[in-house]
Design an enzyme around this catalytic site. Sequence first.
Site, PDB file in Angstrom:
ATOM      1  N   THR A  60     -32.430   1.901  40.494  1.00 42.48           N
ATOM      2  CA  THR A  60     -31.217   1.664  40.127  1.00 42.48           C
ATOM      3  C   THR A  60     -30.053   0.699  40.950  1.00 42.48           C
ATOM      4  O   THR A  60     -30.623   0.358  42.062  1.00 42.48           O
ATOM      5  CB  THR A  60     -30.513   2.909  39.467  1.00 42.48           C
ATOM      6  OG1 THR A  60     -29.377   2.628  38.957  1.00 42.48           O
ATOM      7  CG2 THR A  60     -30.124   3.732  40.521  1.00 42.48           C
ATOM      8  N   LYS A  64     -32.105  -3.446  42.096  1.00 40.15           N
ATOM      9  CA  LYS A  64     -33.207  -3.947  41.177  1.00 40.15           C
ATOM     10  C   LYS A  64     -33.580  -5.216  41.534  1.00 40.15           C
ATOM     11  O   LYS A  64     -34.950  -5.455  41.049  1.00 40.15           O
ATOM     12  CB  LYS A  64     -32.456  -3.796  39.633  1.00 40.15           C
ATOM     13  CG  LYS A  64     -32.157  -2.482  39.040  1.00 40.15           C
ATOM     14  CD  LYS A  64     -31.852  -2.615  37.661  1.00 40.15           C
ATOM     15  CE  LYS A  64     -31.479  -1.030  37.147  1.00 40.15           C
ATOM     16  NZ  LYS A  64     -30.941  -1.315  35.818  1.00 40.15           N
ATOM     17  N   ASN A  85     -37.133  -2.284  37.463  1.00 40.07           N
ATOM     18  CA  ASN A  85     -36.367  -0.816  37.594  1.00 40.07           C
ATOM     19  C   ASN A  85     -37.477   0.380  37.519  1.00 40.07           C
ATOM     20  O   ASN A  85     -37.089   1.394  37.464  1.00 40.07           O
ATOM     21  CB  ASN A  85     -35.452  -0.680  36.320  1.00 40.07           C
ATOM     22  CG  ASN A  85     -36.039  -0.528  35.020  1.00 40.07           C
ATOM     23  OD1 ASN A  85     -37.080  -1.249  34.538  1.00 40.07           O
ATOM     24  ND2 ASN A  85     -35.849   0.701  34.411  1.00 40.07           N
ATOM     25  N   GLY A 127     -21.246  -8.839  33.345  1.00 41.53           N
ATOM     26  CA  GLY A 127     -22.091  -8.449  34.583  1.00 41.53           C
ATOM     27  C   GLY A 127     -23.171  -9.573  34.614  1.00 41.53           C
ATOM     28  O   GLY A 127     -23.404 -10.081  33.846  1.00 41.53           O
ATOM     29  N   GLY A 129     -25.899  -8.504  37.185  1.00 42.40           N
ATOM     30  CA  GLY A 129     -26.778  -7.893  37.974  1.00 42.40           C
ATOM     31  C   GLY A 129     -28.328  -7.707  37.236  1.00 42.40           C
ATOM     32  O   GLY A 129     -28.387  -8.447  36.477  1.00 42.40           O
ATOM     33  N   LEU A 208     -23.963  -0.024  28.364  1.00 38.90           N
ATOM     34  CA  LEU A 208     -25.275   0.501  28.895  1.00 38.90           C
ATOM     35  C   LEU A 208     -24.698   1.872  29.624  1.00 38.90           C
ATOM     36  O   LEU A 208     -25.618   2.715  30.078  1.00 38.90           O
ATOM     37  CB  LEU A 208     -25.367  -0.217  30.007  1.00 38.90           C
ATOM     38  CG  LEU A 208     -26.798  -1.332  29.491  1.00 38.90           C
ATOM     39  CD1 LEU A 208     -26.342  -2.254  28.248  1.00 38.90           C
ATOM     40  CD2 LEU A 208     -27.268  -2.155  30.697  1.00 38.90           C
TER      41      LEU A 208
END
Length: 251
Positions: A60, A64, A85, A127, A129, A208
Amino acid sequence: MDKYGLIGCPLGHSFSISYFNEKFQNENIDAEYVNFEIPKIEDLPEILATNPELKGLNVTIPYKQQVIGYLDAISPEARTIGAVNVIRIEHKGRNTRLKGFNSDVIGFTKSIEPLLERHHRKALILGMGGAAKAVDYGLKSLGLETLYVGREKGNGNGHILYRDITPDMVREYNVIVNCTPCGMYPKCEECPTLPYEALDEHNLLYDLLYNPDETLFMTRGKERGATVKNGLEMLLLQAFANWDIWNGKDL
């Protein structure tokens, strides 16, 4: 006893540890799931060396993408996404082999697909990431056009900034997916900066996050008539996929 675990930092509100340990107990599986909160990815080899019974790991924030350099192999899907992940750990004699997969995209795609309607053709991804990359891959596989939203210029993803989001844009990009920790417990009073007043029943807001059950992002969308959903089902679907991967399936 087999061992599975999670690497990341911080891990204070991990879903996986409670889910898997309850699964092991209920199904009489001789295994345990452990959180490995490591301050840097360079600590991973020590985790592997001191836990030879490890058969699988979840990965996490913030590792990742960083973890890829430690893997012996990576699934085609995870390579395309650029993030891992879940890791399957294979022991052959004294050799240990790590293979990386991405179950984020499996969980997310199966979770959001039933909510999509014909007018849902474009999506904003909040985001940039590893989770955002999986969401981007999943949305495109479902036929949606996507646009990343970031906090700063750069990174080469062709993204816009939050201040660039106009009311007309959230009407056009009427699926909005939050892939950031903004609004996560204990900072429940926070939410991404959006023109929420422009939302209506044509919008779909997917967060999420799952703690709290309903984030402020979701609440403000629901107040305007939008369809909203949190990430709990995605996590459950990921967990099912993780277990299959650890037990030898290449999904």
